[in-house]
Design an enzyme around this catalytic site. Structure first.
Site, PDB file in Angstrom:
ATOM      1  N   GLN A   1       0.825  -1.196   0.000  1.00  0.00           N
ATOM      2  CA  GLN A   1       0.000   0.000   0.000  1.00  0.00           C
ATOM      3  C   GLN A   1       0.864   1.253   0.000  1.00  0.00           C
ATOM      4  O   GLN A   1       2.061   1.192   0.268  1.00  0.00           O
ATOM      5  CB  GLN A   1      -0.901   0.004   1.237  1.00  0.00           C
TER       6      GLN A   1
ATOM      7  N   ASP B   1       0.042   0.651  13.611  1.00  0.00           N
ATOM      8  CA  ASP B   1       0.519   1.946  14.108  1.00  0.00           C
ATOM      9  C   ASP B   1       0.841   1.908  15.602  1.00  0.00           C
ATOM     10  O   ASP B   1       1.454   2.829  16.133  1.00  0.00           O
ATOM     11  CB  ASP B   1      -0.502   3.048  13.824  1.00  0.00           C
TER      12      ASP B   1
ATOM     13  N   GLU C   1       0.461  -7.942  12.096  1.00  0.00           N
ATOM     14  CA  GLU C   1       0.364  -6.889  11.077  1.00  0.00           C
ATOM     15  C   GLU C   1       0.975  -7.397   9.779  1.00  0.00           C
ATOM     16  O   GLU C   1       2.054  -7.995   9.777  1.00  0.00           O
ATOM     17  CB  GLU C   1       1.087  -5.630  11.552  1.00  0.00           C
TER      18      GLU C   1
ATOM     19  N   ASP D   1      -0.206 -12.186   7.341  1.00  0.00           N
ATOM     20  CA  ASP D   1      -1.592 -11.944   6.976  1.00  0.00           C
ATOM     21  C   ASP D   1      -2.480 -12.472   8.102  1.00  0.00           C
ATOM     22  O   ASP D   1      -2.348 -13.628   8.520  1.00  0.00           O
ATOM     23  CB  ASP D   1      -1.905 -12.651   5.660  1.00  0.00           C
ATOM     24  N   ALA D   2      -3.390 -11.648   8.590  1.00  0.00           N
ATOM     25  CA  ALA D   2      -4.193 -12.024   9.753  1.00  0.00           C
ATOM     26  C   ALA D   2      -5.027 -13.265   9.487  1.00  0.00           C
ATOM     27  O   ALA D   2      -5.148 -14.146  10.363  1.00  0.00           O
ATOM     28  CB  ALA D   2      -5.104 -10.855  10.156  1.00  0.00           C
TER      29      ALA D   2
ATOM     30  N   ASP E   1      -8.458  -4.369  14.292  1.00  0.00           N
ATOM     31  CA  ASP E   1      -8.310  -2.972  13.880  1.00  0.00           C
ATOM     32  C   ASP E   1      -7.724  -2.941  12.472  1.00  0.00           C
ATOM     33  O   ASP E   1      -6.546  -2.648  12.276  1.00  0.00           O
ATOM     34  CB  ASP E   1      -7.397  -2.232  14.867  1.00  0.00           C
TER      35      ASP E   1
ATOM     36  N   PRO F   1     -11.378  -6.224  -2.549  1.00  0.00           N
ATOM     37  CA  PRO F   1     -11.625  -7.649  -2.283  1.00  0.00           C
ATOM     38  C   PRO F   1     -10.623  -8.255  -1.299  1.00  0.00           C
ATOM     39  O   PRO F   1     -10.984  -9.121  -0.497  1.00  0.00           O
ATOM     40  CB  PRO F   1     -11.488  -8.288  -3.673  1.00  0.00           C
TER      41      PRO F   1
END
EC number: 2.5.1.16
Length: 516
Positions: free
Chosen positions: A256, A308, A328, A360-361, A379, A386
């Site tokens: 991202q 964060d 995270e 990856d959660a 969170d 998607p």
């Protein structure tokens, strides 16, 4: 009277091998351009099914149109091939910058996306018939030889595509970024065209054609070189138009675009253009998400997302908490939490009680081993793609519920019941469909507006309450929490079908809400 043109000589074995190598390089570049368009679509418009289908289907259709358009040019295969590669390097090399600038200055880049996809696809599609003609020129061939040539051409093309598919996510995007990565790929395309024009196809080009090819190559290389030199200024100027405050940090990670702004001490974090928090009121959001989940004095807390460090900060303030596991996906966000945002999170991510997991959660929950948690706090960014939508699915919440010890609580940030009511109540339904009792609630966060959450547990809906030993808070008190469970008549509860992996309804919900 001018004599008729001589038949171009057949390519030697070494020249054919080198030309196939150039084919592989050009194929790699073509796939990189398509992946760059898909990446930009995800970053700029959310990369939904519509945009992805538009790029993929449009690219494939353009391949066919390009092949048809090349048919009348086959008698001049050599100069046309060089021209196609020069054009492809130029168009593909500037496509990322054009899309980025169009989006930031015009507010919409869909038309640029369509034009870039069509242009690149047609140029790539023209390559195969031109190359087939070049490889067979001057040779007496039968059907078997033609099949062998086509097999070699396809093998080189697909091998190049594999190289491009690996180079983009693992090399170009993380180390060069979108704009520079596409421009560098354009340079590779130009180098392949130069090798073909000046060496491999030298006998197929008249002196005037070679001179024109050289001029075109130099001009295209100069343009792309200028783009590479000035890419930082272009990106900075364009990006700043998207944000109301001065940018103090910007990075394109593997996942991202990360931007931090600062105006007069107000720090804001954006991921792919979406606001994650403002330092002036993040305590309202963070306290409301965290403290109801900690009302039973948990010892082990799992935080999914929240790189964060703000959720971990509040969890560590609870005296009963002995361990926080922070999961995270993006290591760049964690690095930001340990540097630019460290003052805000109080160094929570480096606390000895915190175990940071880069994963990856969804996958981590599915594959996890070890004991359960007394509280799970989710969170995650809003599900406007998607990829994020699967983290708001029945299946995901089922895995999160399985990570809870008996009597444990699950808290989920769920978006705005005012701006995106369908998405909010869809989240409530999805959590409930995982076999949990749910209690929806919401508060006002000035930076976000009306913002909603879900508290859940196995069995009946849990009560909204605070622990008797809860740490001092700036915003959340028992009266505020009681009021948070009340929804006004103009935003009543909606009973919606859950979002699942098979039907990620929440992604469309988010987009409808934003459009309104």
């Amino acid at each position: 009277m001018e004599p008729p043109p001589l038949e171009p000589p057949a390519l030697g074995r070494r020249a054919r091998v080198l030309l196939l190598a150039a084919v592989a390089a050009c194929a790699a570049c073509g796939l990189v351009y398509e992946l760059a368009l898909l990446t930009l679509s995800a970053s700029l418009t959310g990369g939904g099914i519509t945009e992805t289908s538009l790029i993929v289907a449009g690219f494939v259709a353009a391949l066919g149109l390009g092949a048809l358009a090349a048919k009348p040019l086959l008698p001049h295969a050599a100069p046309v091939f060089v021209g196609v590669e020069v054009a492809l390097g130029l168009v593909g090399g500037v496509s990322a910058a054009a899309l980025y600038v169009a989006f930031t200055f015009l507010g919409s880049s869909t038309w640029v996306l369509v034009v870039a996809t069509a242009a690149i696809g047609m140029l790539v599609g023209a390559e195969v018939p031109l190359l087939m003609t070049l490889l067979q020129t001057g040779r007496a061939t039968d059907a078997r030889d033609t099949g062998k040539v086509l097999a070699n051409l396809n093998a080189a093309d697909y091998a190049g595509a594999l190289i491009g598919g690996l180079a983009w996510p693992f090399l170009l995007l993380p180390f060069a970024g979108l704009i520079r990565g596409a421009a560098l790929t354009g340079m590779v395309n130009l180098c392949a065209a130069a090798v073909a024009a000046l060496f491999l196809l030298r006998g197929h080009l008249r002196p005037a054609a070679r001179a024109l090819s050289l001029v075109a190559l130099l001009l295209a290389a100069a343009l792309l070189g200028g783009l590479l030199v000035n890419s930082s200024d272009i990106e900075t100027t364009s990006r700043q138009r998207l944000y109301p405050d001065p940018i103090m940090f910007a990075q394109q990670s593997q996942y991202q675009e990360i931007v931090v702004t600062d105006r007069g001490g107000e720090v804001r974090l954006y991921l792919d253009g979406d606001l994650q928090f403002s330092s002036t009121d993040e305590h309202r959001y963070t306290e409301t998400l965290v403290y109801p989940a900690l009302s039973r004095d948990p010892e082990r807390v799992l935080v999914l997302g929240g790189g964060d460090g703000l959720v971990a900060r509040e969890a560590l303030r609870q005296s009963a908490v002995r361990e926080v596991v922070q999961v995270e996906l993006d290591p760049a966000v964690l690095e930001l939490g340990n540097t630019q945002l460290r003052d805000l999170n109080g160094g929570a991510l480096q606390d000895e009680r915190v175990t940071v997991v880069v994963a990856d959660a969804f996958r981590w929950l599915r594959d996890r081993t070890g004991g359960g948690f007394d509280a799970v706090i989710v969170d995650l960014p809003d599900p406007d793609t998607p990829a994020l939508g699967r983290l708001y699915s029945t299946e995901f919440y089922g895995l999160a519920a399985a990570a809870l010890n008996p009597g444990g609580l699950l808290a989920v940030q769920s978006g705005s019941p005012y701006s995106t009511p369908d998405a909010y109540w869809r989240t409530v339904s999805s959590v409930s469909s995982a076999g949990l009792g749910v209690t929806p609630y919401h508060v006002h966060v000035p930076s976000f507006g009306d913002w909603g959450f879900v508290l859940a547990q196995a069995g009946s809906p849990p009560a909204l309450e605070l622990s008797a030993t809860a740490a001092p808070r700036r915003f959340l008190d028992p009266a505020t929490l009681d009021a948070a469970a009340i929804f006004p008549p103009d935003r009543p509860r909606l009973d919606l079908e859950p979002s699942t992996l098979d039907r990620p309804r929440i992604v469309d919900d988010m987009r409808r809400g934003y459009q309104r």
